[in-house]
Design an enzyme around this catalytic site. Structure first.
Site, PDB file in Angstrom:
ATOM      1  CG  LEU A 132      -1.887  -1.141   1.404  1.00  0.00           C
ATOM      2  CD1 LEU A 132      -2.648  -0.988   2.716  1.00  0.00           C
ATOM      3  CD2 LEU A 132      -2.852  -1.212   0.241  1.00  0.00           C
ATOM      4  CG  ASP A 133       0.498   4.358  -2.918  1.00  0.00           C
ATOM      5  OD1 ASP A 133       1.333   3.534  -3.338  1.00  0.00           O
ATOM      6  OD2 ASP A 133      -0.298   4.958  -3.653  1.00  0.00           O
ATOM      7  CE  LYS A 134       5.575   8.504   4.976  1.00  0.00           C
ATOM      8  NZ  LYS A 134       6.692   9.482   4.882  1.00  0.00           N
ATOM      9  CG  ASP A 135       0.627   9.757   2.865  1.00  0.00           C
ATOM     10  OD1 ASP A 135       1.079   9.521   4.001  1.00  0.00           O
ATOM     11  OD2 ASP A 135       1.060  10.662   2.137  1.00  0.00           O
ATOM     12  CB  THR A 136      -2.961   3.860   0.930  1.00  0.00           C
ATOM     13  OG1 THR A 136      -2.943   4.726  -0.203  1.00  0.00           O
ATOM     14  CG2 THR A 136      -4.199   2.981   0.860  1.00  0.00           C
TER      15      THR A 136
END
Length: 680
Positions: free
Chosen positions: A239-243
């Site tokens: 997952l993306d860092k901010d997800t």
């Protein structure tokens, strides 16, 4: 030289007795399990690894203080023989020694890779990984190199495997940190990743990642136990860092390969929750109409900005995303979507939704202009969108070991829910209307003078400004009816305009068509400017007549823009006896009785108008009485706001249940009414 037979019994930590035969060359043969082991041997360059391979042993750090550590050659399930007895160098010298076994007659015909896969079954090393080692020349049979994984054993061969050192030069360090484990068994774990946490190390961030925390909380992920090497042990997707949200972690190399194949075969189903700018419109001819859509656009590296991905007309890889609209706030600023991924491209959801004009709220990378406008608005919303509003909500797959269907759901974190609540609990838009001379303006002033003092808007005052010198209304009147309709100062000559409208009904309708859109636009700006206030009140005499109440869309048509459908949440009607309106109240304003009669003729009949209102306020003619009515009205409106918050919580819970059950699939009924358009 024939084997020198020596019988001894050893009791391992598991409590099982094993009978061993000491063979030539320091090889131990277990008659019960048909396994052989070289004394003092170390697997993967880490002394004591064989103890860690068993499910009934513990990692070294958890052993009692009086137990020998790995570097002291403590084997849980083998004899402890010193270097002199084994005829080999001590453990330090043998730290890179090979794994040796003696094939038995029962293993005749067994493939070489099958043999080593069985021997290392407890270690988590997959058969595919063993094949790679064999093909790389890391195995011998009776001292001769063998690169054929499929070579059949004849029995009694001496087999050697020089397994690579997985002790961890590239493995991240374990770091203590909070970790929410939703589910865990011997094969896999489901983690709820918080926003702001990078999934795995990279050159730009070698530490402080989810993997570092995993190695602390799940020490079996270490290469010497799991057989997984590199900087991403256990990671099969990211997952993306901010997800935020659910991420699946493999606990052995065999499970990692199985899950990786499941992802490649599209047998793992993922549903995300995405909060996007505006109101996406899908295919009107589809089963869900405008409420759902399917995006099939190839993606690849951005042609000029190499740190971004983009939809590419040529050369991109297939990327398919489906979405369904669950909810939209009353002003149409943002919508909650359920999104299913049918492929797994980097930033796929962010790129696809931005490409159709509805980027994620809080994503300045793929929605820079939307994000910039969002950050300039008043109220709490800008601060609540501190990251991209994307959450991995639902994960469904088949368990790689048992074959059981696994389904996990994790509701969004607090920051996501706080933004949804703020969007749903924005300004309560109240309109006051009624017949001419009923006291609408007096009630508006009483509300503005109350301790709560909500912001107020007057349509009459707005028209006066539009008709003033340089006003947009004056310009339209002059252009349509002629310059003679203006005074010397450039304002509309209102007595002249009224006289002409009384004489020519068609002219009145023409003037309304010119002016009403200007007043509506001003009212929309008023609502937007005070969207963060708990309450705002507007006096609009012709609210019903202008068609601004609106209503819900019909079943065949998709949702229209919320602002075009409904310009108020609560409509208050002021009820006043006719004898007061036509008598003292009219006289106090110096209004001509014929003008009052004309104004009434342009509006709905009083009974119809008041029946269309949500609430009524009685005006008996006294300002003190009207002030008390204003206080009572404010109490009722506060109760309505509390009820609206409870109703939104129930609607959101229903929407999440529906998304958990169906993902981006669904039916039209699930999106109808209040759930679909956010109306109170």
């Amino acid at each position: 030289m024939g084997p020198h037979e020596v019988e001894r019994c050893a009791l391992g930590r598991s409590g099982r007795k094993s009978r061993w035969r000491a063979l030539a060359g320091g090889v131990l043969y277990d008659e019960a399990t048909h396994r052989s082991r070289r004394r003092g041997f170390v697997l993967f360059g880490c002394t004591g690894y064989e103890a860690g391979m068993r499910h009934d042993t513990k990692p070294t750090d958890t052993l009692p203080a009086d137990t020998k550590r790995m570097d002291e050659t403590a084997f849980d399930d083998s004899l402890e023989l010193d270097a002199a007895d084994s005829g080999e160098a001590g453990p330090e010298a043998d730290a890179k020694g090979p794994l040796e076994r003696l094939a038995t007659r029962a293993e005749t015909g067994l493939r070489l890779d099958q043999f080593w896969a069985r021997e290392l079954a407890d270690s988590g090393v997959s058969r595919e990984r063993i094949k790679e080692w064999l093909q790389a020349g890391l195995a011998t049979v009776d001292g001769r190199p063998c690169k054929k994984p499929g070579q059949r054993l004849e029995g009694y061969e001496r087999l050697t495997l020089h397994a690579p050192d997985l002790s961890g030069a590239l493995v991240p360090q374990a770091e203590d940190g909070p970790l929410t484990i939703i589910y865990r068994d011997d094969f896999l774990a489901i983690i709820d990743k918080p926003a702001g946490l990078t999934t795995h190390p990279a050159p730009s961030q070698p530490a402080g990642t989810l993997v570092n925390r995993l190695l602390h909380h799940l020490p079996q992920l270490a290469p010497e136990f799991s057989g997984m090497e590199g900087e991403r042990p256990g990671i099969v997707h990211r997952l993306d860092k901010d997800t935020s949200g659910l991420i699946l972690v493999a606990l052995t190399e065999a499970v990692r390969l199985e899950l990786s194949q499941a992802f490649a075969d599209r047998r793992v189903h993922k549903t995300y929750l995405a909060l996007v700018h505006g109101v996406p419109k899908g295919d009107e001819t589809g089963a869900l109409g405008e409420n759902a859509g399917y995006i099939d656009l190839p993606m690849g590296r951005h042609p000029t900005i190499r740190t971004k991905m983009a939809v590419l007309p040529k050369g991109g890889r297939e990327a398919r995303t489906s979405w369904r609209r669950l909810w939209t706030d009353r002003l149409g600023r943002a919508s909650l979507l359920a999104v299913d991924l049918h492929t797994g491209r980097t930033h796929q959801i962010r790129v696809h939704l931005a490409h159709i004009g509805h980027p994620l709220v809080g994503d300045p990378v793929y929605g820079p202009s939307h994000h910039a406008r969002w950050m300039t608005q008043e109220g709490p919303l800008p601060a609540l969108a501190a990251r991209q509003m994307l959450h991995a909500f639902r994960l469904a797959f088949e368990h790689p070991e048992s074959g059981e269907e696994m389904l996990f759901r994790q509701d969004p974190p607090q920051d996501f829910l706080a933004l949804l609540s703020a969007l749903a609990a924005d300004c309560q838009r109240v309109v006051i209307t009624g017949m001419p001379g009923c006291g609408k303006s007096s009630l508006l002033r009483a509300l503005a003078a109350s301790p709560e003092a909500p912001p107020t808007f007057s349509a009459d005052a707005c028209v006066a400004e539009l008709y003033g010198p340089g006003g947009d209304g004056a310009a339209l009147i002059a252009r349509s009816l002629g310059r003679h309709m203006l005074t010397r100062e450039g304002a509309v000559d209102r007595p002249l305009l009224l006289q002409m409208m009384l004489e020519t009904p068609a002219l009145r309708r023409e003037v309304e068509e010119l002016v009403h859109p200007l007043v509506r636009h001003a009212l929309s700006e008023f609502w937007t400017a005070h969207s963060a206030a708990p309450l705002a009140v507007a006096e609009v005499p012709l609210f019903f007549e202008a068609g601004w109440l609106g209503g819900k869309p019909d079943k065949k048509g998709g949702p229209k823009d919320a602002q075009q459908r409904r310009m108020a949440d609560v409509v208050i009607g002021v009820r006043c006896p006719d004898e007061l309106r036509h008598g003292p109240l009219r006289e106090s304003r110096g209004q001509d009785s014929s003008a009052l009669a004309a104004f009434e003729s342009w509006q709905w009949p009083q009974d119809r108008k008041l029946a269309a209102c949500d609430m009524l306020v009685d005006n008996a003619g006294g300002l003190d009485d009207l002030a008390r009515e204003a206080d009572i009205l404010l109490e009722h409106l506060a109760k309505l706001r509390a009820g609206r918050e409870a109703a939104f919580a129930a609607r959101l819970a229903a929407a999440l249940d529906d998304a958990a059950a169906k993902g981006a699939e669904g039916d039209e009924a699930a999106l109808s009414g209040e759930l679909g358009d956010g109306q109170a």
